[in-house]
Motif scaffolding. Sequence first.
Motif, PDB file in Angstrom:
ATOM      1  N   ALA A 167     -13.705  76.531 -19.282  1.00 29.86           N
ATOM      2  CA  ALA A 167     -14.221  75.480 -20.158  1.00 29.86           C
ATOM      3  C   ALA A 167     -15.256  74.617 -19.439  1.00 29.86           C
ATOM      4  CB  ALA A 167     -13.069  74.616 -20.672  1.00 29.86           C
ATOM      5  N   VAL A 183     -14.277  70.368 -24.810  1.00 30.18           N
ATOM      6  CA  VAL A 183     -15.002  71.568 -25.204  1.00 30.18           C
ATOM      7  C   VAL A 183     -14.416  72.047 -26.533  1.00 30.18           C
ATOM      8  CG1 VAL A 183     -15.557  73.954 -24.581  1.00 30.18           C
ATOM      9  CG2 VAL A 183     -15.521  72.174 -22.807  1.00 30.18           C
ATOM     10  N   VAL A 233     -18.521  76.396 -19.846  1.00 26.57           N
ATOM     11  CA  VAL A 233     -18.585  76.971 -21.197  1.00 26.57           C
ATOM     12  C   VAL A 233     -19.961  77.619 -21.435  1.00 26.57           C
ATOM     13  CG1 VAL A 233     -19.259  74.759 -22.272  1.00 26.57           C
ATOM     14  CG2 VAL A 233     -18.125  76.527 -23.650  1.00 26.57           C
ATOM     15  N   PRO A 241     -18.186  79.087 -27.219  1.00 27.20           N
ATOM     16  CA  PRO A 241     -17.720  78.149 -28.241  1.00 27.20           C
ATOM     17  C   PRO A 241     -17.753  78.804 -29.627  1.00 27.20           C
ATOM     18  CG  PRO A 241     -19.893  77.487 -27.425  1.00 27.20           C
ATOM     19  CD  PRO A 241     -19.442  78.639 -26.586  1.00 27.20           C
TER      20      PRO A 241
END
Length: 224
Positions: A163, A128, A166, A224
């Motif tokens: 993660a 990620v 995400v 992100p």
Amino acid sequence: MSCVLIVEDDPGLLRALSINLRVRGYEVQAVGDGTSALVRAGRVLPEVVVLDLGLPDMDGVEVIRGLRGWCNAPIIVLSARDAQADKVGALDAGADDYVTKPFGMDELLARIRAALRRAAPAPDEPVVVTASFTVDLAAGRVTARGGEVRLTPTEWHLLEVLARNVGKLVDRRRLLREVWGPAYETETNYLRVYLAQLRRKLEPDPSRPRHLLTEPGLGYRLEP
Ligand code: CA
């Protein structure tokens, strides 16, 4: 946020299910009959359907058949009827799981989680990448500004759960359960402490997080 379509003609149960799912971070769509279920499903594309078999306008099995023509979302059937034939009929029509009324809310929630896990596509890339750091889930390491960031096992586990989801809200109870265990589901102060530690290690400006975000009263999300 996973969208759950609940189809149940008992208004008390519909309300109880809606409240319980919403507080756990699900988006809930609630309808009381089969026709509305088919219309609503086409509009909202739910990730999971919780369906009562005994509906006022049509049999729940017909709803399953109507959905299965185009919709792959897992369907968990609720029914007061404990007859083997009903279960078989619902499963043959394409239901994924079956809960007999009366049921405990925790049991239904566990079934929903399991259904979503099975339905979720495995991540193609176990890495990620955010604008500030990279989480390598396969290797179990996180790098930022060119170097490896040392995390404690608890910090890593928390980051790992975020993660793996995400971009999605992970509710506080789930984080506490997955990282510390079921007995710690209400220890939300743990999350505040460890999220602050992770932000200090990973965020460019820990006082104004861009990646490890708090959804007040609900949980946390890795952006992100
Ligand atoms: Ca009913």
